[in-house]
Design a protein around this motif. Sequence first.
Motif, short mmCIF file in Angstrom:
data_model
loop_
_atom_site.label_atom_id
_atom_site.label_comp_id
_atom_site.label_asym_id
_atom_site.label_seq_id
_atom_site.Cartn_x
_atom_site.Cartn_y
_atom_site.Cartn_z
N ALA A 27 -25.38 129.37 -13.34
CA ALA A 27 -25.87 128.52 -12.24
C ALA A 27 -27.39 128.58 -12.12
CB ALA A 27 -25.21 128.95 -10.94
N LYS A 28 -27.96 129.77 -12.28
CA LYS A 28 -29.41 129.92 -12.15
C LYS A 28 -30.16 129.23 -13.29
CE LYS A 28 -29.10 134.26 -9.56
NZ LYS A 28 -29.28 135.73 -9.59
N LEU A 29 -29.67 129.39 -14.51
CA LEU A 29 -30.32 128.75 -15.66
C LEU A 29 -30.27 127.23 -15.56
CD1 LEU A 29 -29.12 131.01 -18.63
CD2 LEU A 29 -31.42 130.88 -17.66
N MET A 30 -29.18 126.71 -15.01
CA MET A 30 -29.03 125.26 -14.90
C MET A 30 -29.58 124.71 -13.58
SD MET A 30 -25.22 124.85 -16.61
CE MET A 30 -25.30 123.06 -16.61
N ASP A 31 -30.04 125.63 -12.71
CA ASP A 31 -30.64 125.26 -11.43
C ASP A 31 -29.69 124.39 -10.60
OD1 ASP A 31 -32.59 125.25 -9.48
OD2 ASP A 31 -33.59 123.46 -10.26
N VAL A 32 -28.45 124.88 -10.46
CA VAL A 32 -27.44 124.20 -9.63
C VAL A 32 -26.92 125.19 -8.60
CG1 VAL A 32 -26.76 122.56 -11.43
CG2 VAL A 32 -25.60 124.77 -11.27
N PRO A 33 -26.44 124.71 -7.47
CA PRO A 33 -25.96 125.62 -6.43
C PRO A 33 -24.64 126.30 -6.75
CG PRO A 33 -25.64 123.34 -5.74
CD PRO A 33 -26.44 123.30 -7.00
N THR A 34 -23.86 125.73 -7.67
CA THR A 34 -22.50 126.24 -7.86
C THR A 34 -22.12 126.38 -9.32
OG1 THR A 34 -21.74 125.25 -5.79
CG2 THR A 34 -20.05 125.83 -7.38
N GLY A 35 -21.63 127.56 -9.66
CA GLY A 35 -20.96 127.82 -10.93
C GLY A 35 -19.62 128.46 -10.62
N LEU A 36 -18.56 128.01 -11.26
CA LEU A 36 -17.22 128.47 -10.91
C LEU A 36 -16.38 128.78 -12.14
CD1 LEU A 36 -16.21 125.79 -8.23
CD2 LEU A 36 -17.11 128.08 -7.76
N ILE A 37 -15.47 129.73 -11.96
CA ILE A 37 -14.31 129.88 -12.83
C ILE A 37 -13.09 129.62 -11.96
CG2 ILE A 37 -12.89 131.45 -14.21
CD1 ILE A 37 -15.44 132.85 -15.08
N MET A 38 -12.35 128.58 -12.27
CA MET A 38 -11.16 128.21 -11.53
C MET A 38 -9.92 128.69 -12.29
SD MET A 38 -12.41 126.56 -8.89
CE MET A 38 -11.05 125.57 -8.21
N ARG A 39 -8.87 129.02 -11.53
CA ARG A 39 -7.66 129.54 -12.17
C ARG A 39 -6.43 128.87 -11.58
NH1 ARG A 39 -5.25 135.66 -11.57
NH2 ARG A 39 -5.27 135.04 -9.37
N LEU A 40 -5.48 128.56 -12.46
CA LEU A 40 -4.16 128.12 -12.00
C LEU A 40 -3.40 129.33 -11.49
CD1 LEU A 40 -3.06 125.65 -14.81
CD2 LEU A 40 -3.66 125.06 -12.47
N ASN A 41 -2.84 129.21 -10.30
CA ASN A 41 -2.04 130.28 -9.71
C ASN A 41 -0.75 129.66 -9.20
OD1 ASN A 41 -0.95 132.45 -8.39
ND2 ASN A 41 -2.82 132.98 -7.27
N LYS A 42 0.27 129.70 -10.07
CA LYS A 42 1.55 129.05 -9.80
C LYS A 42 1.33 127.55 -9.56
CE LYS A 42 3.84 133.25 -8.25
NZ LYS A 42 4.65 133.90 -7.21
N HIS A 43 1.60 127.06 -8.35
CA HIS A 43 1.46 125.63 -8.08
C HIS A 43 0.08 125.25 -7.56
CE1 HIS A 43 5.63 124.60 -8.88
NE2 HIS A 43 6.02 125.62 -8.15
N ASP A 44 -0.80 126.23 -7.43
CA ASP A 44 -2.13 125.98 -6.88
C ASP A 44 -3.21 126.13 -7.93
OD1 ASP A 44 -0.93 125.62 -4.46
OD2 ASP A 44 -1.60 127.50 -3.57
N ILE A 45 -4.39 125.60 -7.61
CA ILE A 45 -5.59 125.89 -8.36
C ILE A 45 -6.54 126.57 -7.39
CG2 ILE A 45 -6.53 123.55 -7.95
CD1 ILE A 45 -7.95 123.87 -10.69
#
Length: 273
Positions: free
Chosen positions: A47-65
């Motif tokens: 996020a810092k290198l790309m100068d954006v407010p948000t960097g995420l790792i999202m995960r599937l958790n059963k029926h949710d993300i």
Amino acid sequence: MQIMMDYQFARRSNMDQEICNRSEPSEPLNVPNSVINKWQNTVNTMAKLMDVPTGLIMRLNKHDIEVYVSSQTEGNPYNPGDHEHFCGSGLYCETVIRTNKMLLVPNALTDEHWCNNPDVKLNMISYLGFPLTFPDGEPFGTMCVLDNKENTYNDNFIELIKNFLLLIESDLELLHYNKILGEENKLLSDYIDEIQDLREIVPICSCCKKVRDEKGFWQHVEHYLEKRTSAQCSHGLCDECAEKLYGKETVMRIKKRAEEREKERKKESKAQN
């Protein structure tokens, strides 16, 4: 205008992930804290290198993300544990996982397909995300960045996330195979325990042939075996007992008919081939 690019890496499958059709989603992988901390440093740096407010790792958790790891950067509205029902969520990441492709949305406000997606409510109007998968091609989630202003994310940024992505997938590969190895070791340990049980001296009644267990209770031998091993017992008659019950001639006739039926079966099978 929405821009979607076919950007696939080695080891990725081309099949469309049919997540929503799964009646029994698998349990999420247990990720050690040491690995999560490493991923946290990765998304912070990204996020810092790309100068954006948000960097995420999202995960599937059963029926949710769910938000699994979120960059510790100013202006980031996402917190670990935030989640939505996956199917029909309208999230950028849903499209990434379902298509197994990179998604780039420079400005959702000017794109009729994305202008009403849930992330816009958080003022996250631009998005760049990639699918995260296990070695067998099954989806883990996504790795993505979001911005509160229009952002076209140049080729250098795409290449940067690609390299970060490979690091995360290397960890997933190791965790995946460690899990498989652990399950195989447990199965082997169970087999060893069963063998050890069967090597013990087993007290058997010389009259009724029941077996005495370690608590002093007498059980039929089949119950004893099924309780202490994975074996399943079936019942039949040996030749000697069959002759005692039905007579030798009856047993011979039954065996002869069985042999004739087996010959007919083999003959029919040979004719079909």
